[in-house]
Design a protein around this motif. Structure first.
Motif, PDB file in Angstrom:
ATOM      1  N   GLU A 135      -1.660  21.365 -29.917  1.00  0.00           N
ATOM      2  CA  GLU A 135      -1.649  21.900 -28.562  1.00  0.00           C
ATOM      3  C   GLU A 135      -0.921  20.974 -27.598  1.00  0.00           C
ATOM      4  OE1 GLU A 135      -5.538  23.168 -27.368  1.00  0.00           O
ATOM      5  OE2 GLU A 135      -5.647  24.675 -28.965  1.00  0.00           O
ATOM      6  N   ALA A 136      -0.954  19.673 -27.866  1.00  0.00           N
ATOM      7  CA  ALA A 136      -0.164  18.747 -27.047  1.00  0.00           C
ATOM      8  C   ALA A 136       1.324  19.007 -27.244  1.00  0.00           C
ATOM      9  CB  ALA A 136      -0.503  17.305 -27.423  1.00  0.00           C
ATOM     10  N   MET A 137       1.679  19.369 -28.445  1.00  0.00           N
ATOM     11  CA  MET A 137       3.090  19.618 -28.748  1.00  0.00           C
ATOM     12  C   MET A 137       3.575  20.935 -28.149  1.00  0.00           C
ATOM     13  SD  MET A 137       4.970  21.606 -31.169  1.00  0.00           S
ATOM     14  CE  MET A 137       6.604  21.528 -31.874  1.00  0.00           C
ATOM     15  N   THR A 138       2.755  22.016 -28.276  1.00  0.00           N
ATOM     16  CA  THR A 138       3.218  23.338 -27.832  1.00  0.00           C
ATOM     17  C   THR A 138       2.844  23.657 -26.388  1.00  0.00           C
ATOM     18  OG1 THR A 138       1.188  24.474 -28.560  1.00  0.00           O
ATOM     19  CG2 THR A 138       2.954  24.195 -30.197  1.00  0.00           C
ATOM     20  N   GLY A 139       1.778  23.043 -25.896  1.00  0.00           N
ATOM     21  CA  GLY A 139       1.297  23.363 -24.563  1.00  0.00           C
ATOM     22  C   GLY A 139       0.448  24.619 -24.512  1.00  0.00           C
ATOM     23  N   GLY A 140       0.165  25.220 -25.672  1.00  0.00           N
ATOM     24  CA  GLY A 140      -0.642  26.436 -25.727  1.00  0.00           C
ATOM     25  C   GLY A 140      -1.740  26.336 -26.764  1.00  0.00           C
ATOM     26  N   LYS A 141      -2.510  27.403 -26.920  1.00  0.00           N
ATOM     27  CA  LYS A 141      -3.615  27.430 -27.872  1.00  0.00           C
ATOM     28  C   LYS A 141      -3.072  27.446 -29.300  1.00  0.00           C
ATOM     29  CE  LYS A 141      -8.128  29.655 -28.619  1.00  0.00           C
ATOM     30  NZ  LYS A 141      -8.876  28.422 -28.339  1.00  0.00           N
ATOM     31  N   HIS A 142      -3.771  26.726 -30.169  1.00  0.00           N
ATOM     32  CA  HIS A 142      -3.324  26.607 -31.561  1.00  0.00           C
ATOM     33  C   HIS A 142      -3.965  27.668 -32.451  1.00  0.00           C
ATOM     34  CE1 HIS A 142      -1.906  24.904 -35.243  1.00  0.00           C
ATOM     35  NE2 HIS A 142      -3.043  24.330 -35.590  1.00  0.00           N
ATOM     36  N   VAL A 143      -5.294  27.755 -32.415  1.00  0.00           N
ATOM     37  CA  VAL A 143      -6.047  28.651 -33.308  1.00  0.00           C
ATOM     38  C   VAL A 143      -7.137  29.358 -32.506  1.00  0.00           C
ATOM     39  CG1 VAL A 143      -7.615  28.734 -35.296  1.00  0.00           C
ATOM     40  CG2 VAL A 143      -5.610  27.239 -35.364  1.00  0.00           C
ATOM     41  N   ILE A 177       7.690  17.672 -34.779  1.00  0.00           N
ATOM     42  CA  ILE A 177       6.465  17.610 -33.967  1.00  0.00           C
ATOM     43  C   ILE A 177       6.274  16.207 -33.402  1.00  0.00           C
ATOM     44  CG2 ILE A 177       3.950  17.823 -33.998  1.00  0.00           C
ATOM     45  CD1 ILE A 177       4.253  19.926 -36.176  1.00  0.00           C
ATOM     46  N   ILE A 178       6.467  15.190 -34.250  1.00  0.00           N
ATOM     47  CA  ILE A 178       6.275  13.810 -33.792  1.00  0.00           C
ATOM     48  C   ILE A 178       7.261  13.472 -32.683  1.00  0.00           C
ATOM     49  CG2 ILE A 178       6.405  11.383 -34.477  1.00  0.00           C
ATOM     50  CD1 ILE A 178       5.476  12.247 -37.275  1.00  0.00           C
ATOM     51  N   GLN A 179       8.504  13.888 -32.843  1.00  0.00           N
ATOM     52  CA  GLN A 179       9.515  13.615 -31.818  1.00  0.00           C
ATOM     53  C   GLN A 179       9.129  14.252 -30.485  1.00  0.00           C
ATOM     54  OE1 GLN A 179      12.605  11.753 -32.411  1.00  0.00           O
ATOM     55  NE2 GLN A 179      12.314  11.709 -30.197  1.00  0.00           N
ATOM     56  N   THR A 180       8.611  15.481 -30.549  1.00  0.00           N
ATOM     57  CA  THR A 180       8.177  16.172 -29.331  1.00  0.00           C
ATOM     58  C   THR A 180       7.003  15.449 -28.678  1.00  0.00           C
ATOM     59  OG1 THR A 180       8.886  18.293 -30.283  1.00  0.00           O
ATOM     60  CG2 THR A 180       7.407  18.373 -28.380  1.00  0.00           C
ATOM     61  N   LEU A 181       6.028  14.990 -29.484  1.00  0.00           N
ATOM     62  CA  LEU A 181       4.868  14.273 -28.959  1.00  0.00           C
ATOM     63  C   LEU A 181       5.268  12.947 -28.323  1.00  0.00           C
ATOM     64  CD1 LEU A 181       2.306  14.953 -31.837  1.00  0.00           C
ATOM     65  CD2 LEU A 181       2.280  15.935 -29.539  1.00  0.00           C
ATOM     66  N   LEU A 182       6.254  12.279 -28.893  1.00  0.00           N
ATOM     67  CA  LEU A 182       6.759  11.040 -28.296  1.00  0.00           C
ATOM     68  C   LEU A 182       7.407  11.322 -26.939  1.00  0.00           C
ATOM     69  CD1 LEU A 182       8.291   9.321 -31.459  1.00  0.00           C
ATOM     70  CD2 LEU A 182       6.455   8.365 -30.039  1.00  0.00           C
ATOM     71  N   GLN A 183       8.195  12.392 -26.892  1.00  0.00           N
ATOM     72  CA  GLN A 183       8.877  12.739 -25.643  1.00  0.00           C
ATOM     73  C   GLN A 183       7.883  13.111 -24.547  1.00  0.00           C
ATOM     74  OE1 GLN A 183      11.503  15.868 -26.915  1.00  0.00           O
ATOM     75  NE2 GLN A 183      13.016  14.471 -27.814  1.00  0.00           N
ATOM     76  N   LYS A 184       6.778  13.729 -24.922  1.00  0.00           N
ATOM     77  CA  LYS A 184       5.767  14.159 -23.959  1.00  0.00           C
ATOM     78  C   LYS A 184       4.727  13.076 -23.673  1.00  0.00           C
ATOM     79  CE  LYS A 184       5.958  19.184 -24.669  1.00  0.00           C
ATOM     80  NZ  LYS A 184       5.151  20.403 -24.893  1.00  0.00           N
ATOM     81  N   LYS A 185       4.904  11.899 -24.243  1.00  0.00           N
ATOM     82  CA  LYS A 185       4.010  10.752 -24.015  1.00  0.00           C
ATOM     83  C   LYS A 185       2.613  10.941 -24.600  1.00  0.00           C
ATOM     84  CE  LYS A 185       7.379   9.008 -21.623  1.00  0.00           C
ATOM     85  NZ  LYS A 185       8.267   7.982 -22.222  1.00  0.00           N
ATOM     86  N   TYR A 186       2.507  11.813 -25.586  1.00  0.00           N
ATOM     87  CA  TYR A 186       1.239  11.949 -26.304  1.00  0.00           C
ATOM     88  C   TYR A 186       1.187  11.030 -27.526  1.00  0.00           C
ATOM     89  CZ  TYR A 186      -0.038  16.128 -23.643  1.00  0.00           C
ATOM     90  OH  TYR A 186      -0.386  17.011 -22.635  1.00  0.00           O
ATOM     91  N   ALA A 187       2.279  10.379 -27.820  1.00  0.00           N
ATOM     92  CA  ALA A 187       2.342   9.492 -28.976  1.00  0.00           C
ATOM     93  C   ALA A 187       3.115   8.234 -28.603  1.00  0.00           C
ATOM     94  CB  ALA A 187       3.007  10.197 -30.153  1.00  0.00           C
ATOM     95  N   TYR A 188       2.903   7.180 -29.373  1.00  0.00           N
ATOM     96  CA  TYR A 188       3.582   5.906 -29.114  1.00  0.00           C
ATOM     97  C   TYR A 188       3.818   5.195 -30.442  1.00  0.00           C
ATOM     98  CZ  TYR A 188      -1.173   4.097 -29.714  1.00  0.00           C
ATOM     99  OH  TYR A 188      -2.423   3.815 -30.215  1.00  0.00           O
ATOM    100  N   GLN A 189       4.818   4.334 -30.437  1.00  0.00           N
ATOM    101  CA  GLN A 189       5.150   3.569 -31.639  1.00  0.00           C
ATOM    102  C   GLN A 189       4.733   2.118 -31.466  1.00  0.00           C
ATOM    103  OE1 GLN A 189       9.291   3.696 -32.827  1.00  0.00           O
ATOM    104  NE2 GLN A 189       8.799   3.118 -34.937  1.00  0.00           N
ATOM    105  N   THR A 190       4.133   1.559 -32.502  1.00  0.00           N
ATOM    106  CA  THR A 190       3.697   0.166 -32.473  1.00  0.00           C
ATOM    107  C   THR A 190       4.835  -0.748 -32.939  1.00  0.00           C
ATOM    108  OG1 THR A 190       2.831   0.285 -34.726  1.00  0.00           O
ATOM    109  CG2 THR A 190       1.318   0.847 -32.939  1.00  0.00           C
ATOM    110  N   VAL A 191       4.614  -2.034 -32.801  1.00  0.00           N
ATOM    111  CA  VAL A 191       5.634  -3.019 -33.179  1.00  0.00           C
ATOM    112  C   VAL A 191       5.988  -2.909 -34.658  1.00  0.00           C
ATOM    113  CG1 VAL A 191       6.115  -5.493 -33.365  1.00  0.00           C
ATOM    114  CG2 VAL A 191       4.947  -4.596 -31.333  1.00  0.00           C
ATOM    115  N   ASN A 192       4.989  -2.625 -35.495  1.00  0.00           N
ATOM    116  CA  ASN A 192       5.264  -2.564 -36.936  1.00  0.00           C
ATOM    117  C   ASN A 192       5.892  -1.234 -37.372  1.00  0.00           C
ATOM    118  OD1 ASN A 192       3.186  -0.726 -36.937  1.00  0.00           O
ATOM    119  ND2 ASN A 192       1.834  -1.902 -38.280  1.00  0.00           N
ATOM    120  N   GLY A 193       6.106  -0.311 -36.432  1.00  0.00           N
ATOM    121  CA  GLY A 193       6.798   0.933 -36.750  1.00  0.00           C
ATOM    122  C   GLY A 193       5.921   2.149 -36.905  1.00  0.00           C
TER     123      GLY A 193
END
Length: 477
Positions: free
Chosen positions: A247-255, A126-142
């Motif tokens: 929902e950011a990861m799947t692009g659809g409704k979650h619940v 999930i995290i990898q997908t969110l990074l690819q879709k620009k919904y997540a970012y990594q800081t300098v400390n990791g």
């Protein structure tokens, strides 16, 4: 199968339930972070969803019930370090204690009970997908954070706007200067010394709290499922964040439906460790039978707050005793507990009233009102020695009690326990001896002596009740 209506915390209205798959319900409930013994707030939530599952299944729904275990978390790490034990030793001990507590309270085990530490691969996907879709970012400390500004619908569950919100709402997320927005929340924490870690494409680390539930729910129920539940304290930020990242990861409704239980107050104040009114389940069970606690929880609608106090518990214990007294008195009339057919049950107006109440957002106070109607009906039938009505009322009461998971104990054992605790220190043996003497007096037509014995017992709040076959006793309430 009647129409079911559920209050949806997202829309703030009661909605007609429409399953994703016909006759099936996929339900996920946020479970326990296992660093300490479970408290009565946990009991409130788990009993509520246990009752929901039991009722839905009684109505013919096929329910898949998933409840997670959070076994990696800052509190867990700190507690294990303080105890000088491994995290596995700590969590295994409290998982075992949790199962003991919930079993004692009559809660069904979930169909699946995933642990966060067994879901690392799903979390990282999930995290990898969110990074690819620009919904997540990594800081300098990791550390890796979810960007709330990149998800325009953020705040829709809690009805909050980013512009109006203040930093610090989540005690689980440490505010870092590298965060793009104060409400960005952590998905992956970079490894620190003396802390557990897992390898990842971004370096060694461990998952944040919110991402764990998205991974576990989607793994076992799919990206889109019917009902997500938990305590009211989880609505924000936990469930808000869960919606955003899922929902950011799947692009659809979650619940489709979000369901939350009300808070527990202890002696009129919200329960908290800082207030000194924190009560564990096992401490409560030292003083009260599990069915007393369960009946108290059911007596209030699951969305409403409950006041938990000795006074209220004692009153609830008296109510439970009234039911068991009637059940005990009815047993000599009943040869079988399951004589009523399904057609007879479905056609009974009180059963219809019960089902109607429960299909209306699981309205347990109204459902319990049916039990009180049956209790009154049963007591009248016992007084009149109307065997047919005794059997019908008795079996209907036990049928409803089976769904609520109350009235399922040996009535004689329950009454002995509660009566001897509350009978002004008069022993059970003394009471039965007095009944024997009185019965002998009645047999010999010594009615004045028999009445004297009855009155002496009544002064100690012991009420005798005579039928053609036996004399029983109960507390005069």
């Amino acid at each position: 199968m009647s129409d079911l209506y559920i209050y949806n915390a997202e829309t703030r209205i009661k909605e007609r339930f429409e399953p994703i798959i016909t006759n099936e319900i996929k339900l996920y409930v946020c479970g326990i972070t296992v660093y300490d013994f479970c408290h009565i707030g946990h009991a409130r939530t788990m009993i509520a969803f246990d009752l929901i599952v039991r009722f839905l299944r009684s109505q013919g729904w096929k329910v898949k019930y998933v409840r997670n275990i959070t076994d990696i978390d800052d509190k867990i790490i700190h507690k294990a370090q303080d105890n000088r034990e491994s995290i596995g030793e700590l969590t295994d001990r409290f998982i075992h204690a949790m199962h003991e507590d919930f079993q004692a309270l009559g809660c069904l085990s979930p169909d699946v009970e995933p642990k966060a530490t067994d879901s690392i691969q799903d979390i990282q996907y999930i995290i990898q997908t969110l990074l690819q879709k620009k919904y997540a970012y990594q800081t300098v400390n990791g550390d890796i954070y979810f960007s709330v500004e990149n998800y325009p619908k953020y705040g829709r569950l809690s009805r909050r706007k980013l512009t109006d919100m203040q930093a610090g709402a989540s005690q689980r997320v440490k505010i870092e200067t590298e965060k793009h927005h104060p409400f960005d929340f952590v998905l992956w924490k970079a490894s620190k010394s003396n802390e557990p870690f897992w390898p990842s494409p971004w370096g060694n680390g461990r998952p944040g709290w919110h991402i764990e539930c998205s991974a576990m729910s989607m793994c076992h129920l799919g990206n889109h499922f019917d009902i997500h539940g938990g305590g009211g304290d989880l609505l924000f930020p936990h469930h808000e964040n869960e919606i955003a990242q899922s929902e950011a990861m799947t692009g659809g409704k979650h619940v489709n439906y979000w369901v939350h239980t009300g808070f527990i107050n202890v002696n009129g104040e919200k329960m908290s460790k800082s207030s000194g009114n924190f009560l564990t389940i096992r401490d409560a069970l030292k003083s009260y039978h599990p069915e007393v606690i369960r009946l108290l929880m059911i007596s209030s609608h699951y969305r409403n707050p409950i006041d938990f106090s000795d006074h209220i518990l004692k009153d609830t214990q008296k109510v439970l005793s009234r039911f068991y007294q009637a059940i005990y008195r009815a047993q000599p009339f009943v040869m079988s507990k399951n004589n009523l057919s399904l057609a007879q049950l479905n056609s009974n107006p009180l059963v219809k009233k019960f089902n109607q109440a429960m299909n209306d957002d699981f309205n347990t106070p109204e459902a319990l009102a049916v039990c009180f109607d049956l209790l009154k009906q049963l007591n009248v039938a016992l007084k009149d020695e109307n065997k047919k009505q005794v059997i019908e009322s008795y079996q209907l009461l036990l049928w409803i009690g089976n769904i609520l998971n109350i009235f399922n104990q040996d009535p004689e054992k329950i009454l002995k326990q509660s009566n001897t605790e509350e009978s002004s220190h008069l022993s059970e043996q003394d009471i039965h001896q007095a009944i024997l003497v009185r019965n002998e007096a009645r047999k010999n037509k010594q009615y004045a002596l028999a009445d004297e014995i009855r009155q002496k017992l009544l002064k100690k709040d012991i009420l005798l009740e005579d039928t053609q076959t036996q004399t029983t006793w109960r507390l005069n309430q």
